[in-house]
Design a protein around this motif. Structure first.
Motif, mmCIF file in Angstrom:
data_model
loop_
_atom_site.group_PDB
_atom_site.id
_atom_site.type_symbol
_atom_site.label_atom_id
_atom_site.label_comp_id
_atom_site.label_asym_id
_atom_site.label_seq_id
_atom_site.Cartn_x
_atom_site.Cartn_y
_atom_site.Cartn_z
ATOM 1 N N HIS A 7 0.852 -1.186 0.000
ATOM 2 C CA HIS A 7 0.000 0.000 0.000
ATOM 3 C C HIS A 7 0.891 1.240 0.000
ATOM 4 N N GLN A 27 0.523 -5.827 3.317
ATOM 5 C CA GLN A 27 -0.471 -6.764 3.827
ATOM 6 C C GLN A 27 -0.346 -8.084 3.086
ATOM 7 N N THR A 36 -0.761 -7.271 8.731
ATOM 8 C CA THR A 36 -0.546 -5.899 8.286
ATOM 9 C C THR A 36 0.718 -5.352 8.919
ATOM 10 N N LYS A 57 -7.515 2.111 7.006
ATOM 11 C CA LYS A 57 -7.066 2.606 5.694
ATOM 12 C C LYS A 57 -7.175 1.492 4.659
ATOM 13 N N TYR A 58 -7.222 0.262 5.144
ATOM 14 C CA TYR A 58 -7.357 -0.917 4.314
ATOM 15 C C TYR A 58 -8.063 -1.971 5.156
#
Length: 429
Positions: free
Chosen positions: A28, A39, A48, A215-216
């Motif tokens: 990311h 991730q 993560t 954020k993810y």
């Protein structure tokens, strides 16, 4: 840029990109005030890796962390760090010091936990001890997520690694990912990499579904549960029937379909019961394809009669319903109750009245509160309630068990008292 790389080596960003490729993960990019991250999925878990900064604004410290949410219903907790660091932190969290029986390991690390036997079993794993030893700085723990402060579903905690500074050693990071995979397999599945037993898949199936976004995606529980349902169908262990029945009405209709298919594969008489109420499922998300799958599953289990009975009733033909004398009356009534809020709701209400299903009154009243009497279904529901309430108010015959046999009149042929004991008339000899 190439000159700087040759002088200082690859950047941390380049190394983390390489890590993402090696662990078959995703890199990311991050953005303003949002650090880049890696991730990867290992087994049922999402790992993560990122960094964060902590401090008072004057002196800030960067930390590398690796996180993995996992289903931890029994709340097992442990914490480990190198001796001399963070002394006393675990005691403040209610954990006790534990020696695991490996002298070098006990010397180099402080180990705390709330279940000494489980902690010793965990660190008896040589791969786990080796993976911890190669980390020069390590603080590894289970972070509990409660109802008030956690983002995760109930029963989900987080395996959490933290180390000072931003790590850019590729081998160290790769070893950290491997360590997490080994620990998670141990604490969740007793170390089995290719599990093939029903209790393990039942545990997977009962873990929370859905997803948690930051954020993810940090937690995505649908995939493992779907896979567990499929595996339970393959294994065919009847002990899984209650767990599969529990997810038939789950919001994840893909999971529900997998559970239907698994029950059909069981070929066990008890597998049919949980399926019959689904014949009246009126959820839009389920749809006709789902109900057709339920009908097919029941036929595979040799229970085609409830299918045809419910379908006829929802089409306005109550003859098969009144003639039905099989073992799924309760399930059929439940199916008609679920159908009350669908397009065949009026027929379902009339059908319940036709078979005098007074046990459906609570469901009918619930639907009446929701619908009122503004349409044909609401009016049919109100009429069914009136008929069933009148029937429920009728006096019932006393149960045979309530009657003392000695108090019943005897037939004329029944033996009576000894005639010699009777009083004699005045003209008797």
């Amino acid at each position: 840029m190439n000159f700087l790389k040759s002088l200082f080596g690859p950047s941390r960003k380049d190394i983390w990109r390489q890590l993402a490729r090696e662990v078959d993960g995703q890199f990311h990019e991050g953005g303003f005030l949002s650090p880049f991250a890696v991730q990867a999925r290992t087994g049922d878990w999402i790992l993560t890796l990122d960094t964060y900064t902590s401090g008072d604004g004057k002196t800030n410290q960067t930390f590398t962390r690796l996180r993995a949410p996992y289903f931890n219903p029994d709340g097992f907790r442990f914490e480990i760090y190198r001796a001399g660091l963070l002394s006393g932190l675990g005691k403040a969290m209610g954990l006790q010091d534990i020696e695991v029986g490996h002298p070098r390991f006990d010397r180099d690390f402080v180990i705390k936990g709330d279940a000494p036997r489980r902690v010793r079993r965990l660190f008896d794993n040589r791969k786990i001890r080796s993976g911890i030893h190669v980390q020069p700085r390590i603080h590894l723990s289970v972070k509990r997520h409660g109802k008030w402060f956690g983002k995760f579903p109930d029963g989900v905690d987080e395996l959490h690694f933290r180390a000072e500074r931003a790590i850019k050693d590729l081998a160290q990071l790769r070893a950290l990912f491997d360590l997490f995979g080994e620990i998670l397999r141990h604490v969740c599945y007793d170390g089995k990499a290719e599990p093939d037993d029903a209790p393990l898949h039942i545990r997977r199936l009962r873990s929370p579904g859905g997803r948690v976004m930051d954020k993810y995606v940090l937690w995505k529980g649908d995939g493992p549960r779907r896979d567990a349902a499929t595996e339970l169908g393959r294994l065919g262990d009847p002990a899984a029937i209650p767990a599969l029945a529990d997810v038939l009405w789950d919001e994840d209709t893909v999971l529900g379909s997998r559970a239907v298919e698994a029950l059909a594969r069981m070929r066990h008489p008890a597998a049919a019961g949980p399926l019959v109420p689904l014949l009246g499922d009126a959820r839009k998300a389920a749809g006709l394809r789902f109900r057709d799958g339920v009908a097919d599953a029941l036929r595979q289990l040799g229970e085609g009669d409830p299918v045809e009975t419910v379908r006829a009733a929802l089409g306005g033909d109550f003859g098969p319903l009144k003639a039905y004398d099989g073992g799924h009356r309760a399930g059929i009534i439940a199916a008609l109750g679920h159908a009350l809020e669908g397009s065949a709701g009026a027929h379902a209400a009339n059908a319940l009245a036709e078979i005098h299903a007074v046990e459906a009154l609570p469901r009918l009243r619930e639907v009446q509160r929701s619908l009122g009497t503004r349409d044909a279904t609401g009016q049919a529901v109100a009429a069914a309630i009136g008929k069933l309430e009148a029937r429920a108010a009728l006096p019932r015959a006393a149960a045979a068990a309530d009657v003392e046999v000695d108090t019943l009149p005897r037939s004329a042929r029944a033996p009576g008292p000894d005639p010699g004991t009777l009083p004699r008339g005045s003209q008797a000899p």
